[in-house]
Design an enzyme around this catalytic site. Structure first.
Site, PDB file in Angstrom:
ATOM      1  N   ASP A  40      24.824 -59.181  62.655  1.00 17.15           N
ATOM      2  CA  ASP A  40      24.684 -59.687  61.291  1.00 17.15           C
ATOM      3  C   ASP A  40      23.891 -60.986  61.289  1.00 17.15           C
ATOM      4  O   ASP A  40      24.186 -61.907  60.534  1.00 17.15           O
ATOM      5  CB  ASP A  40      26.063 -59.894  60.647  1.00 17.15           C
ATOM      6  CG  ASP A  40      25.957 -60.244  59.165  1.00 17.15           C
ATOM      7  OD1 ASP A  40      24.899 -59.976  58.569  1.00 17.15           O
ATOM      8  OD2 ASP A  40      26.937 -60.772  58.608  1.00 17.15           O
TER       9      ASP A  40
ATOM     10  N   HIS B 123      19.626 -63.918  51.751  1.00 15.18           N
ATOM     11  CA  HIS B 123      20.160 -63.935  50.385  1.00 15.18           C
ATOM     12  C   HIS B 123      19.095 -64.168  49.319  1.00 15.18           C
ATOM     13  O   HIS B 123      19.390 -64.722  48.255  1.00 15.18           O
ATOM     14  CB  HIS B 123      21.260 -64.996  50.237  1.00 15.18           C
ATOM     15  CG  HIS B 123      22.485 -64.725  51.048  1.00 15.18           C
ATOM     16  ND1 HIS B 123      23.583 -65.562  51.040  1.00 15.18           N
ATOM     17  CD2 HIS B 123      22.807 -63.724  51.902  1.00 15.18           C
ATOM     18  CE1 HIS B 123      24.520 -65.079  51.845  1.00 15.18           C
ATOM     19  NE2 HIS B 123      24.057 -63.948  52.381  1.00 15.18           N
TER      20      HIS B 123
ATOM     21  N   HIS C 228      27.190 -54.739  58.184  1.00 18.24           N
ATOM     22  CA  HIS C 228      27.725 -54.502  56.846  1.00 18.24           C
ATOM     23  C   HIS C 228      26.685 -53.830  55.950  1.00 18.24           C
ATOM     24  O   HIS C 228      25.531 -54.229  55.882  1.00 18.24           O
ATOM     25  CB  HIS C 228      28.290 -55.770  56.214  1.00 18.24           C
ATOM     26  CG  HIS C 228      27.315 -56.880  55.965  1.00 18.24           C
ATOM     27  ND1 HIS C 228      26.562 -56.974  54.818  1.00 18.24           N
ATOM     28  CD2 HIS C 228      27.008 -57.974  56.695  1.00 18.24           C
ATOM     29  CE1 HIS C 228      25.834 -58.062  54.844  1.00 18.24           C
ATOM     30  NE2 HIS C 228      26.076 -58.697  55.985  1.00 18.24           N
TER      31      HIS C 228
ATOM     32  N   ASP D  22      19.612 -58.712  56.218  1.00 11.11           N
ATOM     33  CA  ASP D  22      21.025 -58.988  55.937  1.00 11.11           C
ATOM     34  C   ASP D  22      21.588 -57.903  55.016  1.00 11.11           C
ATOM     35  O   ASP D  22      21.578 -58.049  53.805  1.00 11.11           O
ATOM     36  CB  ASP D  22      21.153 -60.360  55.284  1.00 11.11           C
ATOM     37  CG  ASP D  22      22.593 -60.805  55.115  1.00 11.11           C
ATOM     38  OD1 ASP D  22      23.477 -60.261  55.805  1.00 11.11           O
ATOM     39  OD2 ASP D  22      22.840 -61.692  54.278  1.00 11.11           O
TER      40      ASP D  22
ATOM     41  N   GLU E  87      31.063 -57.229  52.991  1.00 10.64           N
ATOM     42  CA  GLU E  87      31.109 -58.463  53.777  1.00 10.64           C
ATOM     43  C   GLU E  87      30.693 -59.665  52.933  1.00 10.64           C
ATOM     44  O   GLU E  87      31.244 -60.754  53.069  1.00 10.64           O
ATOM     45  CB  GLU E  87      30.195 -58.336  54.999  1.00 10.64           C
ATOM     46  CG  GLU E  87      30.260 -59.514  55.971  1.00 10.64           C
ATOM     47  CD  GLU E  87      29.285 -60.632  55.668  1.00 10.64           C
ATOM     48  OE1 GLU E  87      29.376 -61.687  56.313  1.00 10.64           O
ATOM     49  OE2 GLU E  87      28.422 -60.462  54.770  1.00 10.64           O
ATOM     50  N   GLU E  88      29.717 -59.468  52.053  1.00 11.55           N
ATOM     51  CA  GLU E  88      29.099 -60.595  51.364  1.00 11.55           C
ATOM     52  C   GLU E  88      30.039 -61.315  50.398  1.00 11.55           C
ATOM     53  O   GLU E  88      29.972 -62.538  50.278  1.00 11.55           O
ATOM     54  CB  GLU E  88      27.849 -60.132  50.599  1.00 11.55           C
ATOM     55  CG  GLU E  88      26.694 -59.683  51.484  1.00 11.55           C
ATOM     56  CD  GLU E  88      26.059 -60.811  52.269  1.00 11.55           C
ATOM     57  OE1 GLU E  88      26.559 -61.955  52.213  1.00 11.55           O
ATOM     58  OE2 GLU E  88      25.068 -60.540  52.967  1.00 11.55           O
TER      59      GLU E  88
END
Length: 464
Positions: free
Chosen positions: A361, A431, A287, A299, A333-334
């Site tokens: 991912d 994140h 993503h 990520d 995606e997130e």
């Protein structure tokens, strides 16, 4: 020839191959081993994914859906794949959420006596802002049962502090992440139902540090929307200790985030057309969007550059895939999975036949193998190729989750495959502001590229 007929013929050929003399089977295995070795050599000697990642993270940075950076990333992905000389590169339009963090969050705890103590916090993705400074007492819980057992007057007007750590005894860190993630996902809803004015959530990490971890959260239109923020793990431990000494302390939170109207964005798709079965598609993707605190390196910048590199490796080693190989850079995606959903919708509308879909991912760490989401027979089919991967340390092929982006293809693809790498460090930076290019090891990334390309090569040659 109809797809089902092709599959029947192919199955017959594979069955016949199983009855060939040992010498013939050995020759085929040797050819595959040589090809896979060439893929690894190309990745390790002339790999381009690391420098592509350097550009993506350094020039563009974090790529939150709907942001100008996300739009730049779309154009970047398109240009990179166009320069690869693929048979086709195109965009798929998709509407995505547009949430902005705004000015950096602030938080402090004020004991009845003594100085205020600052805390590292960040808004959870999709949260409403505090509309200035929000000041309230705090009630700490570790389970939903603890929250439910509290009298209303112990929750009303307060901040609910969810302080359940990820379980460190799980070897698979993704399991621990998924289990503890319910606090982040629905913490604000459950707090608001009890009359709380906001939610504080312990960051989803096994590390003990000062980095707060963002991530998506949700609201219920029937319940008041209250602000939700993540505390770093060190901050969560500190707040918990302070509450034991002074349960009536006041916590002050200031967040400037806001939800804006949806924005038009795109999936980026590049493909090599199959030489024998062009209507059978093998998709591999990651993503393109990321959270905004860091550079979105592990990520999921690594997943994007790996997916593009799979196509480059096949071309560079002179392979002519029998089935169409498609790299997809999914958007959103997130905080919504709009890109994955749109891709599946368009594939179904076009009557496309996906043999398999693979997703990376889980970061760009040392490869371990693949997780397979499909029937037991399909898992066993892929496990027959484990010996091909064992010399490279990526021979673990087990039943498991394929991936969020490819999830909507579950009823269209014969099998969903998740690229599996060492997960022990992933949630330390996941994140957070620490998810930066310098955390990615070039060799680990390139070994993953080759592992993915090798499985795509086998799928293209033999089918399922």
């Amino acid at each position: 020839m109809r797809f089902s007929t092709c599959r029947g013929v192919l199955a017959g050929l594979l069955a016949a191959a199983a009855t060939l003399p040992a010498a013939a089977q050995s020759a085929s295995s040797k050819t595959d081993s040589v090809t896979i070795r060439r893929l690894y050599d190309e990745a390790l000697l002339r790999g381009q994914s690391y420098e592509n990642l350097r550009t993506l993270t350094g020039t563009i940075g974090g790529r939150l859906s709907g942001s100008p950076q996300a739009e730049k990333a779309v154009q970047w992905g398109k240009e990179v794949m166009e320069k690869m000389g693929l048979d086709r590169v195109y965009l798929q339009e998709v509407m995505v959420p547009h949430w902005e963090r705004g000015a950096k969050e602030k938080a402090k705890a004020k004991p009845a006596k003594g100085k205020s103590i600052d805390f590292n916090v960040c808004a959870l993705g999709g949260s409403v802002g505090t509309n200035g400074k929000l000041k309230a007492q705090v009630v700490e819980v570790r389970t939903w049962e603890e929250l439910a057992a509290l009298p209303d007057d112990k929750v009303r007007g307060k901040l609910v502090f969810y302080n359940r750590p990820m379980n460190p005894t799980y070897i698979e860190t993704g399991h621990a992440y998924g289990e503890a993630g319910d606090q982040r996902r629905k913490g604000a809803i459950e707090a608001a139902k009890r009359g709380a004015v906001g939610a504080l959530v312990r960051s989803l990490s096994l590390a003990h540090d000062d980095f707060p971890h963002t991530g998506t959260m949700s609201y219920d239109d029937k319940v008041t929307k209250v602000p939700a923020a993540a505390l770093s793990t060190n901050g969560a431990d500190q707040l918990s200790a302070m509450l034991k000494e002074n349960p009536s302390l006041t916590f002050e939170l200031e967040m400037n985030c806001r939800q804006l109207p949806e924005v038009k964005s795109y999936n980026v798709v590049g493909e090599i057309k199959g030489s024998k079965y062009p209507n059978e598609i093998i998709a591999v993707g990651g993503h393109l969007d990321s959270w905004d605190l860091g550079q979105g390196a592990h990520d999921d910048g690594t997943g994007c550059v790996q997916s593009m590199e799979v196509l480059r490796l096949l071309k560079a080693t002179g392979q002519r895939p029998e089935r169409t190989i498609r790299a997809v850079l999914f958007m959103n995606e997130e905080n919504g999975n709009r890109g994955g959903t749109k891709y599946a919708e368009l594939a179904k509308a076009a009557g496309e036949k996906h043999l398999a879909a693979m997703e990376s991912d889980g970061g760009g760490f040392t490869p371990r193998g693949f997780s397979v989401e499909g029937s037991p027979a399909m898992v066993q089919r892929l496990q027959q190729w484990q010996p091909m991967f064992r010399p490279y340390g990526s021979g673990e092929i087990t039943a498991g989750h394929g991936g969020t982006d490819i999830g909507p293809l579950k009823d269209q693809a014969q099998v969903l495959i998740g690229y599996d790498c060492d997960s022990q460090r992933y949630f330390d930076i996941h994140h957070t502001a620490a998810d930066t290019f310098d955390k990615v090891n070039r060799r680990e990334l390139e070994l993953g590229n080759a592992s993915m390309a090798a499985l795509v090569y086998l799928l293209s040659k033999y089918g399922l």
